[in-house]
Write a protein that holds these residues in place. Structure first.
Motif, PDB file in Angstrom:
ATOM      1  N   LEU A 256      59.810  49.658  39.116  1.00 36.73           N
ATOM      2  CA  LEU A 256      59.279  49.674  37.839  1.00 36.73           C
ATOM      3  C   LEU A 256      59.578  48.535  36.988  1.00 36.73           C
ATOM      4  CD1 LEU A 256      57.546  51.678  35.973  1.00 36.73           C
ATOM      5  CD2 LEU A 256      59.820  52.334  35.019  1.00 36.73           C
TER       6      LEU A 256
ATOM      7  N   ARG B 109      55.969  47.398  51.609  1.00 36.12           N
ATOM      8  CA  ARG B 109      55.364  48.947  51.531  1.00 36.12           C
ATOM      9  C   ARG B 109      54.583  49.007  50.119  1.00 36.12           C
ATOM     10  NH1 ARG B 109      61.165  52.097  52.143  1.00 36.12           N
ATOM     11  NH2 ARG B 109      61.145  51.690  54.615  1.00 36.12           N
TER      12      ARG B 109
ATOM     13  N   ARG C 161      59.332  45.461  33.872  1.00 37.71           N
ATOM     14  CA  ARG C 161      58.899  45.033  32.713  1.00 37.71           C
ATOM     15  C   ARG C 161      58.356  43.546  32.858  1.00 37.71           C
ATOM     16  NH1 ARG C 161      62.077  48.095  28.434  1.00 37.71           N
ATOM     17  NH2 ARG C 161      62.242  50.039  29.794  1.00 37.71           N
TER      18      ARG C 161
ATOM     19  N   SER D  22      56.023  45.432  28.329  1.00 38.03           N
ATOM     20  CA  SER D  22      55.308  46.833  28.956  1.00 38.03           C
ATOM     21  C   SER D  22      55.720  46.869  30.301  1.00 38.03           C
ATOM     22  CB  SER D  22      53.681  46.417  29.020  1.00 38.03           C
ATOM     23  OG  SER D  22      53.497  45.337  29.780  1.00 38.03           O
ATOM     24  N   GLU D  23      55.238  48.020  30.982  1.00 37.10           N
ATOM     25  CA  GLU D  23      56.155  48.451  32.118  1.00 37.10           C
ATOM     26  C   GLU D  23      54.886  49.134  33.329  1.00 37.10           C
ATOM     27  OE1 GLU D  23      60.123  50.649  31.675  1.00 37.10           O
ATOM     28  OE2 GLU D  23      58.555  51.934  31.446  1.00 37.10           O
TER      29      GLU D  23
ATOM     30  N   GLU E 130      59.519  46.093  45.200  1.00 40.04           N
ATOM     31  CA  GLU E 130      59.078  46.933  44.543  1.00 40.04           C
ATOM     32  C   GLU E 130      59.865  47.346  43.629  1.00 40.04           C
ATOM     33  OE1 GLU E 130      58.670  50.902  46.245  1.00 40.04           O
ATOM     34  OE2 GLU E 130      59.078  50.116  48.026  1.00 40.04           O
TER      35      GLU E 130
ATOM     36  N   GLU F  96      43.437  57.036  53.827  1.00 35.59           N
ATOM     37  CA  GLU F  96      44.254  57.973  52.920  1.00 35.59           C
ATOM     38  C   GLU F  96      45.690  57.573  52.904  1.00 35.59           C
ATOM     39  OE1 GLU F  96      45.713  62.668  52.845  1.00 35.59           O
ATOM     40  OE2 GLU F  96      44.841  61.725  54.640  1.00 35.59           O
ATOM     41  N   ARG F  97      46.005  57.179  51.760  1.00 34.15           N
ATOM     42  CA  ARG F  97      47.608  56.540  51.622  1.00 34.15           C
ATOM     43  C   ARG F  97      48.484  58.065  51.718  1.00 34.15           C
ATOM     44  NH1 ARG F  97      51.541  54.958  47.214  1.00 34.15           N
ATOM     45  NH2 ARG F  97      51.611  52.577  47.438  1.00 34.15           N
ATOM     46  N   ARG F  98      49.388  57.957  52.488  1.00 34.94           N
ATOM     47  CA  ARG F  98      50.120  59.171  52.651  1.00 34.94           C
ATOM     48  C   ARG F  98      51.586  58.729  51.920  1.00 34.94           C
ATOM     49  NH1 ARG F  98      48.594  63.692  54.248  1.00 34.94           N
ATOM     50  NH2 ARG F  98      50.237  64.046  55.440  1.00 34.94           N
ATOM     51  N   ASN F  99      51.836  57.702  51.956  1.00 33.87           N
ATOM     52  CA  ASN F  99      53.081  57.263  51.067  1.00 33.87           C
ATOM     53  C   ASN F  99      53.091  55.853  50.928  1.00 33.87           C
ATOM     54  OD1 ASN F  99      54.608  56.641  53.312  1.00 33.87           O
ATOM     55  ND2 ASN F  99      55.453  58.738  52.950  1.00 33.87           N
ATOM     56  N   SER F 100      53.850  55.276  50.552  1.00 38.19           N
ATOM     57  CA  SER F 100      53.985  53.663  50.353  1.00 38.19           C
ATOM     58  C   SER F 100      54.399  53.271  51.825  1.00 38.19           C
ATOM     59  CB  SER F 100      55.144  52.972  49.328  1.00 38.19           C
ATOM     60  OG  SER F 100      56.152  53.585  49.680  1.00 38.19           O
ATOM     61  N   GLU F 101      54.528  53.761  52.760  1.00 38.23           N
ATOM     62  CA  GLU F 101      54.618  53.271  54.128  1.00 38.23           C
ATOM     63  C   GLU F 101      53.666  53.624  55.188  1.00 38.23           C
ATOM     64  OE1 GLU F 101      58.821  53.669  56.133  1.00 38.23           O
ATOM     65  OE2 GLU F 101      58.776  55.250  54.469  1.00 38.23           O
ATOM     66  N   TYR F 102      52.987  54.752  54.908  1.00 45.22           N
ATOM     67  CA  TYR F 102      52.092  55.460  55.904  1.00 45.22           C
ATOM     68  C   TYR F 102      50.508  55.617  55.222  1.00 45.22           C
ATOM     69  CZ  TYR F 102      55.829  56.380  58.955  1.00 45.22           C
ATOM     70  OH  TYR F 102      56.980  55.982  59.921  1.00 45.22           O
TER      71      TYR F 102
ATOM     72  N   PHE G  91      54.282  47.367  43.540  1.00 46.58           N
ATOM     73  CA  PHE G  91      54.307  46.783  44.620  1.00 46.58           C
ATOM     74  C   PHE G  91      53.878  45.428  45.218  1.00 46.58           C
ATOM     75  CE2 PHE G  91      53.720  51.729  45.285  1.00 46.58           C
ATOM     76  CZ  PHE G  91      54.685  51.878  45.801  1.00 46.58           C
TER      77      PHE G  91
ATOM     78  N   TYR H 137      54.858  49.959  37.821  1.00 41.95           N
ATOM     79  CA  TYR H 137      55.348  49.907  39.117  1.00 41.95           C
ATOM     80  C   TYR H 137      54.726  49.082  39.755  1.00 41.95           C
ATOM     81  CZ  TYR H 137      58.492  51.578  42.744  1.00 41.95           C
ATOM     82  OH  TYR H 137      59.403  52.045  43.983  1.00 41.95           O
TER      83      TYR H 137
END
Lengths: 578, 578
Positions: B93, B358, B95, B80-81, B91, B389-395, B85, B83
């Motif tokens: 995707l 991240r 298996r 299975s797969e 980080e 609020e997660r803006r992206n994996s950094e912010y 972090f 993503y």
């Protein structure tokens, strides 16, 4: 284009007319990016402003987001993020500036704005978006995803290159490494020679697949000697180091409908200009894929100008320019998944074989599919999917509503049995790019009309196979009419101006009408060579009539013995020669 | 361990006792992998069987999944797969063979099984899983993620290496490239010398950071001369090429609780043995991280044996062996996010600075956080998160329930203000690995008792900083009791057997009790050198008493002038010397 209705809170206001003040920006559902802090020419990162403005558009159901003439810069730092599986591109966790996921009814008007991107970032994503129009803007990158160098001298297994400041590099461990704005590696994995005067791939130049590393030594200031076994090339020409990945297409469209891209210049991106998958009704008008004016680049974008996978509805491209991109002008096709196992109880396991098709989930309950014999690509049955279970990005298990056909065996292929897109490509110019012009693989009605082609490979190619690229194709109604084919096929990527081929095993070609009902009429073919005008096999229905063939001297002859029409294993063929 | 209650359909059956036959495998909630087609020793891919068996466990709410003694093989192909972090790892995707996402109450009993993995795959993932026990099995890889080579000769800037068949390689473009089972690149980015007789890093050996490429020439059959500037090493020793990424930890535990790992041998993996984040109540007993018996390898796994980030509850490790791994035996810490912007209306933007942090979303509404001055790491306020609020994996953008403290400024840090884990590490052996033994950064009660250490760096290190690694630490109650420290610190990764440090600016150290209440008592320190036994700064409360210090001759002296206790900028210090 259907715009969303006025924002909800404005409706409320209208009831209270004299009691509340409607913000000017919202009065007509228009959001100005300037209200969110982005100033053209400031050099600042406009990404947070775009995200805030899009949030406002979403909340207020604004019809329009507008920019001003001038330059806006965008970095990945504050961009939104999503793992994207995009067919014929490389998958990954991508940063996205304009994430239009779920939008319904929005026009983005650049009003002549120039968008300049920095590093690895995706400009536009339409994901489950409807009724989107984007117009009047241009896209470019500060540092390109490919690199260019001038050939100064060619030795035995070496080439000496002068590399301009636009393409920073370093030599490390005896290797040539191109670098980006932040010293990051700008990886390549192939090189190709371009003629900077003609602004096209050099005559009969071929791709050298270098891998990620090339041995190099410094021989002067910004002068490098690179080792490429058996390299052939001409001093004065440009050697283009092709991007190693396709991660940053300009417009990525997935599971969306009714997208219009109007008067947009795509000067650069690290992938395709427009890639659309599982989407319907896409129109491009006056889209220009071309190297950034004044940049001196011989390459515009690093992959296909446009590409459409398992799309439906109408695909319309009019008045477009697709030049100097590193791959075809368009490729319109479906996807074959390979039957990898037959499980108990009639369950089938299918595999997405090509690495750039992984994660392309196209099988869904209720969908009509065709079952195809791999070597012949003959459809021997149609069926309906009852259930589909994604096992991982490569494997899916499906059940059909009916028993498996007896003919089915491992290695066969499964693909969507429609709907297929209707295609119109009219009054476009395609030239100077690597490889081919139009790859046409839709079973819907296709009209290719009043275009001008000057392509290094075939101007029009019909392909498709279920063994190598796993691209479903096979036209049913294709008209190629009133186009100008000007000295096409001066490179290595084709064997005819119009080439009808398919990955059909040589033993399976007799009576195999994989492509059907093709009309080639009233075109002008100006050719430097006796290259075939049309080469075709496995066609059922080919009419070639009222075309004009002129002789030119633009290039040395490359194939003196060839006949203008080479047709085999086909039926219902009518060819009128002048 | 709380097991799930009996499967629902069995309850139904019990009502109809005489009418239905309960399958034997389900009778006691036990699923045997053999029922799903996996046979030990078959050499076939057991992954599909594991997935089917786990599906059955989930559906029947089975309490136990059992294997048999013998070898099971696993490939990523049908895994299975997801993503992932994962803090302090890379980080991507991934298996996953045993994807235990969402399980509550399952025991996996290997009954002595040997699991052999192939290529890039994650053996076990616990994601939002509760009450999981895994026992009685071993994990290994057919081809390791690191490579080993015997040093044959050392020249000026070169080293000659003999490379065994266990580590396939090729020379390409003048570079040494290690390859895997399917000819894929097995990338390295550093080398480190090991002593194969002592089975540990060579005395005072240091890491050479090579990058991904090393120039090399063939000088004989499986003999390669590699260029490493200023390389120093001893013929007969082993040069270990360290894995370039941490993608394939053996046990990945995220947002889970009550995990027991009992009698498990981790012979290899491409990452950490056990990495747990945002999880509580984790117990390891008789977990042995050690090179695969008979493999001849000097390295077991490619990163830390264990690692715990923002965990809580109890972390217990008893009777474990952590040897020859390429990084610390454990590291228990929190994460500091850096304040990157102060937005209007009191909103804060924080950044996860270290690339391997991240996507570590630890800020959530209702959570108590501390606000920390970066250079001093002094906590000047606590607050409660109102929204995140997660803006992206950094912010991430957060709002607090109270106004921002006046002291707050950009560059400060935000971290969880508890709960912190209670830690017990008892009767474990730590030796032969690169770097340190235990990195202890929890503010819960910590007991380190009856262990044996023989580490190249500090046996116990207290670290933490908000400027480089962004690891929140600072103990509050640490007892180090009755341990044997046998010739520690014979390498370059430490300055004392017990080292209490922190990334505190030198101007901020006076009165800064970042670490508090440390007791070091009744230990045996057998040392070849006068290296400090304890080095510490910025401690409030340190008692050193009733320890025995013995002199050995195991290594050459490396630091003759040092005193056994070097304490500065600390208060409430009591040191009893024999």
């Amino acid at each position: 284009m259907i715009f969303a209705s006025a924002p909800m809170h404005l409706k409320t206001c209208s009831l209270l007319a004299t009691l509340c003040i409607v913000p000017a920006a919202y009065a007509q559902g228009v959001v100005d990016i300037g209200s969110y802090g982005a100033k053209p020419g400031s050099g600042a990162d406009a990404t947070p402003a775009v995200r805030a403005a899009l949030d406002a558009c979403r909340q207020s159901r604004a019809a329009k987001l507008v920019f001003s003439a001038g330059q806006y810069d965008f970095w990945p730092t504050h961009a939104s993020e999503k793992y994207l599986f995009v067919s014929n591109n490389d998958e990954g966790l991508k940063r996205i500036v304009f994430d239009l996921t779920g939008f319904n009814g929005l026009e983005i008007d650049g009003r002549g704005a120039r968008f300049v991107f920095h590093r690895g970032v995706n400009p536009f994503l339409l994901d489950h978006a409807r009724n989107i129009t984007i117009r009047n803007l241009s896209l470019d990158w500060k540092r390109t995803f490919h690199s260019e160098a001038k050939i100064v001298a060619v030795g035995k297994d070496t080439v000496d290159l002068a590399i301009s400041e636009a393409y920073p590099f370093k030599l490390e461990n005896g290797l040539l490494i191109f670098t980006g704005e932040d010293k990051e590696v700008v990886a390549f994995q192939n090189v190709l020679e371009f003629d900077p005067v003609k602004r096209e791939t050099a005559y009969m130049a071929r791709d050298y697949r270098t891998g990620l590393n090339l041995q190099a030594t410094e021989i002067g200031p910004r002068l490098v000697r690179v080792r490429i076994p058996k390299f052939e090339g001409t001093p004065g020409n440009i050697l283009v180091f092709g991007a190693s990945r396709r991660d940053f297409s300009a417009f990525t469209v997935t599971d969306s409908e009714n997208f219009k891209l109007l008067s947009v210049n795509i000067y650069h991106c690290g992938g395709m200009g427009v890639i659309a998958q599982r989407s319907r009704d896409i129109e491009l008008d006056q889209v220009r894929v071309t190297p950034s004016p004044g940049s001196g680049r011989v390459v515009s974008i690093t992959a296909d100008a446009t590409h459409f996978v398992n799309c439906s509805g109408r695909i319309v491209m009019t008045n477009c320019l697709f030049e100097n991109q590193k791959d075809d002008a368009t490729n319109i096709h479906g996807i074959y998944a390979q039957v990898s196992a037959m499980l108990p109880d009639g369950e089938l396991e299918v595999k997405l074989v090509h690495p750039q098709q992984r994660g392309f989930d196209f099988l869904a309950p209720g969908m009509k599919v065709e079952l195809v014999h791999g070597p012949s690509m003959i459809t021997y049955a149609e069926a309906v999917v009852r259930s589909a279970e994604r096992r991982n990005s490569e494997y899916t298990r499906i059940r059909l509503t009916t028993p498996l056909p007896g003919a089915l065996k491992i290695g066969d292929a499964v693909a969507a049995a429609g709907p297929y897109p209707e295609v119109v490509i009219r009054n476009c110019t395609i030239r100077g790019n690597r490889a081919r012009g139009l790859l046409l693989g839709s079973r819907g009605k296709i009209l290719i009309e009043d275009n001008t082609f000057h392509t290094a490979g075939a101007a029009i190619l019909l392909e498709g196979d279920a063994r190598y690229w796993f691209e479903q194709a096979g036209v049913r109604d294709l008209v190629i009419r009133r186009n100008r084919f000007e000295d096409c096929n001066y490179g290595v990527w084709g064997k005819a101006v119009i080439e009808v081929a398919a990955g059909i095993d040589s033993k399976e070609r007799t009576g195999n009408g994989y492509n059907r009902n093709i009309v080639v009429e009233e075109n002008l073919f100006r050719q430097f060579d006796t290259n075939p005008i049309v080469s075709a096999y496995c066609v059922d229905g080919l009419k070639v009539r009222k075309n004009r063939i002129e002789k030119s001297t633009a290039y040395p002859a490359r194939n003196p013995g060839a006949k203008p029409f080479e047709i085999s294993d086909s039926v219902n063929v009518q060819i009128e020669q002048d």
